[in-house]
Design a protein around this motif. Structure first.
Motif, mmCIF file in Angstrom:
data_model
loop_
_atom_site.group_PDB
_atom_site.id
_atom_site.type_symbol
_atom_site.label_atom_id
_atom_site.label_comp_id
_atom_site.label_asym_id
_atom_site.label_seq_id
_atom_site.Cartn_x
_atom_site.Cartn_y
_atom_site.Cartn_z
ATOM 1 N N GLY A 180 -4.858 4.593 -10.706
ATOM 2 C CA GLY A 180 -5.822 5.279 -11.550
ATOM 3 C C GLY A 180 -7.224 5.152 -10.974
ATOM 4 N N HIS A 181 -8.200 5.616 -11.752
ATOM 5 C CA HIS A 181 -9.577 5.657 -11.254
ATOM 6 C C HIS A 181 -10.515 4.699 -11.996
ATOM 7 C CE1 HIS A 181 -9.062 9.031 -8.498
ATOM 8 N NE2 HIS A 181 -8.209 9.524 -9.391
ATOM 9 N N GLY A 182 -9.984 3.725 -12.712
ATOM 10 C CA GLY A 182 -10.828 2.803 -13.464
ATOM 11 C C GLY A 182 -11.565 1.809 -12.597
ATOM 12 N N PHE A 183 -11.125 1.613 -11.387
ATOM 13 C CA PHE A 183 -11.730 0.694 -10.413
ATOM 14 C C PHE A 183 -11.558 1.348 -9.053
ATOM 15 C CE2 PHE A 183 -11.744 -3.060 -7.619
ATOM 16 C CZ PHE A 183 -12.817 -3.784 -8.130
ATOM 17 N N PRO A 184 -12.509 1.214 -8.139
ATOM 18 C CA PRO A 184 -12.407 1.894 -6.837
ATOM 19 C C PRO A 184 -11.400 1.223 -5.896
ATOM 20 C CG PRO A 184 -14.522 0.764 -7.026
ATOM 21 C CD PRO A 184 -13.835 0.613 -8.350
ATOM 22 N N TYR A 185 -10.146 1.167 -6.333
ATOM 23 C CA TYR A 185 -9.110 0.529 -5.526
ATOM 24 C C TYR A 185 -8.872 1.230 -4.191
ATOM 25 C CZ TYR A 185 -7.716 -2.389 -9.469
ATOM 26 O OH TYR A 185 -7.699 -3.310 -10.479
ATOM 27 N N GLY A 186 -9.011 2.543 -4.146
ATOM 28 C CA GLY A 186 -8.789 3.262 -2.893
ATOM 29 C C GLY A 186 -9.711 2.781 -1.798
ATOM 30 N N THR A 187 -10.993 2.724 -2.075
ATOM 31 C CA THR A 187 -11.970 2.244 -1.100
ATOM 32 C C THR A 187 -11.745 0.767 -0.798
ATOM 33 O OG1 THR A 187 -13.562 3.855 -1.906
ATOM 34 C CG2 THR A 187 -14.438 2.038 -0.611
ATOM 35 N N PHE A 188 -11.416 0.009 -1.819
ATOM 36 C CA PHE A 188 -11.150 -1.421 -1.663
ATOM 37 C C PHE A 188 -10.016 -1.645 -0.669
ATOM 38 C CE2 PHE A 188 -9.300 -5.427 -3.480
ATOM 39 C CZ PHE A 188 -10.406 -6.250 -3.284
ATOM 40 N N VAL A 189 -8.907 -0.947 -0.846
ATOM 41 C CA VAL A 189 -7.748 -1.074 0.047
ATOM 42 C C VAL A 189 -8.100 -0.606 1.460
ATOM 43 C CG1 VAL A 189 -5.436 -0.133 0.511
ATOM 44 C CG2 VAL A 189 -6.007 -0.986 -1.771
ATOM 45 N N ILE A 190 -8.828 0.485 1.556
ATOM 46 C CA ILE A 190 -9.202 1.020 2.865
ATOM 47 C C ILE A 190 -10.116 0.047 3.607
ATOM 48 C CG2 ILE A 190 -10.592 2.824 3.984
ATOM 49 C CD1 ILE A 190 -9.289 4.726 1.833
ATOM 50 N N ASN A 191 -11.099 -0.527 2.923
ATOM 51 C CA ASN A 191 -11.998 -1.459 3.599
ATOM 52 C C ASN A 191 -11.264 -2.704 4.075
ATOM 53 O OD1 ASN A 191 -14.312 0.091 3.523
ATOM 54 N ND2 ASN A 191 -14.984 -0.738 1.569
ATOM 55 N N ILE A 192 -10.339 -3.205 3.286
ATOM 56 C CA ILE A 192 -9.593 -4.399 3.697
ATOM 57 C C ILE A 192 -8.644 -4.061 4.837
ATOM 58 C CG2 ILE A 192 -7.878 -6.108 2.983
ATOM 59 C CD1 ILE A 192 -9.248 -5.963 0.182
ATOM 60 N N SER A 193 -7.873 -2.990 4.707
ATOM 61 C CA SER A 193 -6.931 -2.645 5.783
ATOM 62 C C SER A 193 -7.679 -2.225 7.048
ATOM 63 C CB SER A 193 -5.968 -1.542 5.325
ATOM 64 O OG SER A 193 -6.660 -0.353 5.009
ATOM 65 N N GLY A 194 -8.821 -1.549 6.898
ATOM 66 C CA GLY A 194 -9.621 -1.179 8.061
ATOM 67 C C GLY A 194 -10.194 -2.402 8.756
ATOM 68 N N SER A 195 -10.593 -3.405 7.984
ATOM 69 C CA SER A 195 -11.089 -4.647 8.565
ATOM 70 C C SER A 195 -9.974 -5.386 9.296
ATOM 71 C CB SER A 195 -11.693 -5.539 7.475
ATOM 72 O OG SER A 195 -12.833 -4.926 6.907
ATOM 73 N N LEU A 196 -8.787 -5.385 8.705
ATOM 74 C CA LEU A 196 -7.628 -5.992 9.365
ATOM 75 C C LEU A 196 -7.353 -5.300 10.698
ATOM 76 C CD1 LEU A 196 -5.131 -7.934 9.171
ATOM 77 C CD2 LEU A 196 -3.934 -6.010 8.138
ATOM 78 N N MET A 197 -7.339 -3.972 10.679
ATOM 79 C CA MET A 197 -7.093 -3.221 11.911
ATOM 80 C C MET A 197 -8.214 -3.427 12.924
ATOM 81 S SD MET A 197 -5.342 0.386 10.800
ATOM 82 C CE MET A 197 -6.400 0.792 9.416
ATOM 83 N N MET A 198 -9.466 -3.538 12.468
ATOM 84 C CA MET A 198 -10.592 -3.754 13.375
ATOM 85 C C MET A 198 -10.412 -5.072 14.120
ATOM 86 S SD MET A 198 -13.417 -2.488 14.598
ATOM 87 C CE MET A 198 -14.171 -1.336 13.452
ATOM 88 N N GLY A 199 -10.081 -6.116 13.396
ATOM 89 C CA GLY A 199 -9.853 -7.405 14.047
ATOM 90 C C GLY A 199 -8.694 -7.355 15.022
ATOM 91 N N PHE A 200 -7.592 -6.779 14.596
ATOM 92 C CA PHE A 200 -6.399 -6.703 15.433
ATOM 93 C C PHE A 200 -6.645 -5.877 16.697
ATOM 94 C CE2 PHE A 200 -2.495 -4.516 16.681
ATOM 95 C CZ PHE A 200 -1.685 -5.610 16.960
ATOM 96 N N PHE A 201 -7.173 -4.663 16.517
ATOM 97 C CA PHE A 201 -7.378 -3.803 17.679
ATOM 98 C C PHE A 201 -8.488 -4.304 18.591
ATOM 99 C CE2 PHE A 201 -5.080 -0.522 15.159
ATOM 100 C CZ PHE A 201 -4.040 -0.350 16.062
ATOM 101 N N TYR A 202 -9.475 -4.994 18.038
ATOM 102 C CA TYR A 202 -10.512 -5.563 18.894
ATOM 103 C C TYR A 202 -9.881 -6.566 19.859
ATOM 104 C CZ TYR A 202 -14.400 -8.168 20.678
ATOM 105 O OH TYR A 202 -15.277 -8.789 21.538
ATOM 106 N N VAL A 203 -9.076 -7.472 19.314
ATOM 107 C CA VAL A 203 -8.417 -8.463 20.176
ATOM 108 C C VAL A 203 -7.474 -7.773 21.143
ATOM 109 C CG1 VAL A 203 -6.753 -10.368 20.197
ATOM 110 C CG2 VAL A 203 -8.666 -10.396 18.594
ATOM 111 N N LEU A 204 -6.660 -6.864 20.641
ATOM 112 C CA LEU A 204 -5.680 -6.189 21.488
ATOM 113 C C LEU A 204 -6.358 -5.411 22.613
ATOM 114 C CD1 LEU A 204 -2.603 -5.717 21.693
ATOM 115 C CD2 LEU A 204 -2.975 -3.613 20.419
#
Length: 124
Positions: free
Chosen positions: A30-54
């Protein structure tokens, strides 16, 4: 010119993926909390760390290709500007506790995700 076009292509893919992931998350939560952006920022940060090292530490990939992935794709996928607008909207809408939860948990979890991505990348 080739590098600019490649980064733009990576950005287009990242932006589309951000749109699709955000829609999926909001369909579930639902749209009661900005979960979409929240999930994207966390998963994007995870990918940033992973791909930076890789890409920067583990392979000899050309800097141009690192830019396609880190600057183009992940730069368009993560949504810190959207995060900022959503946080301010919560604040100005009188939902200060929800805004503070969103800001603090986003920063903490994104830092954890970058660290985790780097750790996973170094384990390979």
């Amino acid at each position: 010119m080739y590098q600019i076009m490649a980064i733009a292509g990576g950005g287009a893919v990242g932006a589309l993926l951000r749109f699709w992931v955000s829609r999926m998350v909001h369909a579930w939560t639902g749209h009661g909390f900005p979960y979409g952006t929240f999930v994207i920022n966390i998963s994007g940060s995870l990918m940033m760390g992973f791909f930076y090292v890789l890409l920067a530490e583990r392979t000899g990939i050309a800097p141009e290709w690192r830019a396609v992935i880190l600057v183009g794709f992940l730069g368009a996928f993560t949504t810190f500007s959207t995060f900022s607008l959503e946080a301010l909207t919560l604040i100005t809408g009188g939902e200060l506790p929800k805004a503070m939860l969103y800001v603090v948990s986003s920063v903490v979890w994104c830092l954890v995700a970058v660290w985790l991505g780097m750790w996973v990348g170094r384990q390979l």
